[in-house]
Write an enzyme that holds these catalytic residues in place. Structure first.
Site, PDB file in Angstrom:
ATOM      1  N   ASP A   1      -5.848  11.713   2.783  1.00 41.67           N
ATOM      2  CA  ASP A   1      -6.133  11.958   1.369  1.00 41.67           C
ATOM      3  C   ASP A   1      -7.572  12.434   1.229  1.00 41.67           C
ATOM      4  O   ASP A   1      -8.422  12.079   2.042  1.00 41.67           O
ATOM      5  CB  ASP A   1      -5.915  10.668   0.567  1.00 41.67           C
ATOM      6  CG  ASP A   1      -6.798   9.526   1.070  1.00 41.67           C
ATOM      7  OD1 ASP A   1      -6.632   9.136   2.247  1.00 41.67           O
ATOM      8  OD2 ASP A   1      -7.662   9.038   0.317  1.00 41.67           O
TER       9      ASP A   1
ATOM     10  N   ASN B   1     -10.022   1.732   7.865  1.00 45.11           N
ATOM     11  CA  ASN B   1     -11.381   1.810   8.428  1.00 45.11           C
ATOM     12  C   ASN B   1     -11.416   1.563   9.936  1.00 45.11           C
ATOM     13  O   ASN B   1     -12.471   1.674  10.556  1.00 45.11           O
ATOM     14  CB  ASN B   1     -12.333   0.856   7.694  1.00 45.11           C
ATOM     15  CG  ASN B   1     -11.884  -0.586   7.786  1.00 45.11           C
ATOM     16  OD1 ASN B   1     -10.741  -0.882   8.104  1.00 45.11           O
ATOM     17  ND2 ASN B   1     -12.788  -1.493   7.489  1.00 45.11           N
TER      18      ASN B   1
ATOM     19  N   HIS C   1      -4.252   6.596  -1.027  1.00 42.77           N
ATOM     20  CA  HIS C   1      -4.849   6.512   0.312  1.00 42.77           C
ATOM     21  C   HIS C   1      -3.793   6.647   1.414  1.00 42.77           C
ATOM     22  O   HIS C   1      -4.136   6.820   2.580  1.00 42.77           O
ATOM     23  CB  HIS C   1      -5.564   5.161   0.439  1.00 42.77           C
ATOM     24  CG  HIS C   1      -6.906   5.225   1.107  1.00 42.77           C
ATOM     25  ND1 HIS C   1      -7.641   6.381   1.270  1.00 42.77           N
ATOM     26  CD2 HIS C   1      -7.672   4.232   1.664  1.00 42.77           C
ATOM     27  CE1 HIS C   1      -8.783   6.101   1.891  1.00 42.77           C
ATOM     28  NE2 HIS C   1      -8.817   4.816   2.144  1.00 42.77           N
TER      29      HIS C   1
ATOM     30  N   TYR D   1       0.809  -1.221   0.000  1.00 45.50           N
ATOM     31  CA  TYR D   1       0.000   0.000   0.000  1.00 45.50           C
ATOM     32  C   TYR D   1       0.846   1.276   0.000  1.00 45.50           C
ATOM     33  O   TYR D   1       0.300   2.376  -0.109  1.00 45.50           O
ATOM     34  CB  TYR D   1      -0.915   0.041   1.232  1.00 45.50           C
ATOM     35  CG  TYR D   1      -1.928  -1.076   1.282  1.00 45.50           C
ATOM     36  CD1 TYR D   1      -3.028  -1.076   0.434  1.00 45.50           C
ATOM     37  CD2 TYR D   1      -1.778  -2.131   2.169  1.00 45.50           C
ATOM     38  CE1 TYR D   1      -3.967  -2.099   0.479  1.00 45.50           C
ATOM     39  CE2 TYR D   1      -2.711  -3.165   2.216  1.00 45.50           C
ATOM     40  CZ  TYR D   1      -3.797  -3.143   1.365  1.00 45.50           C
ATOM     41  OH  TYR D   1      -4.723  -4.155   1.404  1.00 45.50           O
TER      42      TYR D   1
ATOM     43  N   ASN E   1     -13.246   6.465   5.189  1.00 39.56           N
ATOM     44  CA  ASN E   1     -13.432   5.498   6.271  1.00 39.56           C
ATOM     45  C   ASN E   1     -12.538   5.753   7.478  1.00 39.56           C
ATOM     46  O   ASN E   1     -12.913   5.427   8.608  1.00 39.56           O
ATOM     47  CB  ASN E   1     -13.242   4.072   5.751  1.00 39.56           C
ATOM     48  CG  ASN E   1     -14.385   3.646   4.856  1.00 39.56           C
ATOM     49  OD1 ASN E   1     -15.521   4.084   5.040  1.00 39.56           O
ATOM     50  ND2 ASN E   1     -14.097   2.822   3.865  1.00 39.56           N
TER      51      ASN E   1
ATOM     52  N   TYR F   1      -5.955  -1.233   9.605  1.00 39.85           N
ATOM     53  CA  TYR F   1      -6.332  -0.747   8.287  1.00 39.85           C
ATOM     54  C   TYR F   1      -7.129   0.541   8.450  1.00 39.85           C
ATOM     55  O   TYR F   1      -7.613   0.877   9.527  1.00 39.85           O
ATOM     56  CB  TYR F   1      -7.091  -1.822   7.501  1.00 39.85           C
ATOM     57  CG  TYR F   1      -6.127  -2.875   7.022  1.00 39.85           C
ATOM     58  CD1 TYR F   1      -5.303  -2.622   5.928  1.00 39.85           C
ATOM     59  CD2 TYR F   1      -5.986  -4.077   7.697  1.00 39.85           C
ATOM     60  CE1 TYR F   1      -4.376  -3.558   5.513  1.00 39.85           C
ATOM     61  CE2 TYR F   1      -5.064  -5.027   7.283  1.00 39.85           C
ATOM     62  CZ  TYR F   1      -4.253  -4.753   6.183  1.00 39.85           C
ATOM     63  OH  TYR F   1      -3.319  -5.667   5.777  1.00 39.85           O
TER      64      TYR F   1
END
Length: 194
Positions: free
Chosen positions: A89, A64, A21, A16, A110, A62
């Site tokens: 972001d 969320n 994000h 990632y 989220n 993560y």
């Protein structure tokens, strides 16, 4: 002097690292580098770098689930939401633009949704790192999990640097002055404000 908590949002793991994000993580890394510190594992499920002015943190859940580590850090360091700055972001801000704001909705983000729910308030500062809207009919969820495009990557170090400036300005000079200085300076990508 009361310290600040600066939370840069992203998803953990090398797959990632370059995603749109993860802009918050990128800015956090820059702030830690400026402070001459290293991010270290913390029991709150975050990586943390402590400076005299701020606790810099990257939640390692993560996106969320970002609220859990942020709340744990607020509790551990006894920092209230009024001294919290979340760097994230933002689809509704064009690439190349940065926005500072207090409170407001989560715009479907989220990470913000999780933080607001766990803290029980929307009233914390945000530094919104513009990533723009996805092209055509691309799903926004897919767009944010893609790496920055080649053309965007050219300007990314400059934007990350400017976003770190926005965070430092919020801590030192407050929201209104920061907005006046940085909102009119939408880079596109010509250099610092005059």
């Amino acid at each position: 002097m009361d310290r600040w908590l600066i939370a840069g949002l992203g998803n953990p793991g090398p797959e990632y690292a370059g995603n749109r994000h993860n802009a918050g993580f990128m800015v956090l890394d820059e702030l830690a580098a400026r402070a001459g510190g290293r991010l270290k594992a913390h029991k709150s499920r975050a990586e943390v770098c402590e400076t005299s002015a701020a606790v810099l943190a990257k939640p390692l859940t993560y996106m969320n689930l970002s609220g859990g580590p942020v709340k744990a850090l607020c509790d551990f360091y006894k920092i209230g939401p009024e001294r919290l700055i979340v760097v994230h972001d933002e689809l509704d801000v064009p690439y190349g633009a940065l926005r500072a704001k207090l409170g407001g909705g989560d715009n479907g983000h989220n990470g913000l949704k999780s933080i607001t729910k766990v803290l029980g308030t929307r009233d914390y500062l945000r530094v919104r790192f513009g990533i723009g809207r996805p092209p055509g009919r691309m799903d926004p969820a897919s767009f944010v999990l893609r790496d920055f495009a080649t053309m965007e990557r050219k300007d990314l170090p400059f934007l990350v640097d400017r976003a770190a400036d926005v965070v430092e300005s919020l801590m030192a000079r407050g929201l209104e002055t920061t907005q006046n200085d940085f909102h009119r300076a939408d880079l596109h990508i010509s250099g610092p404000p005059r």
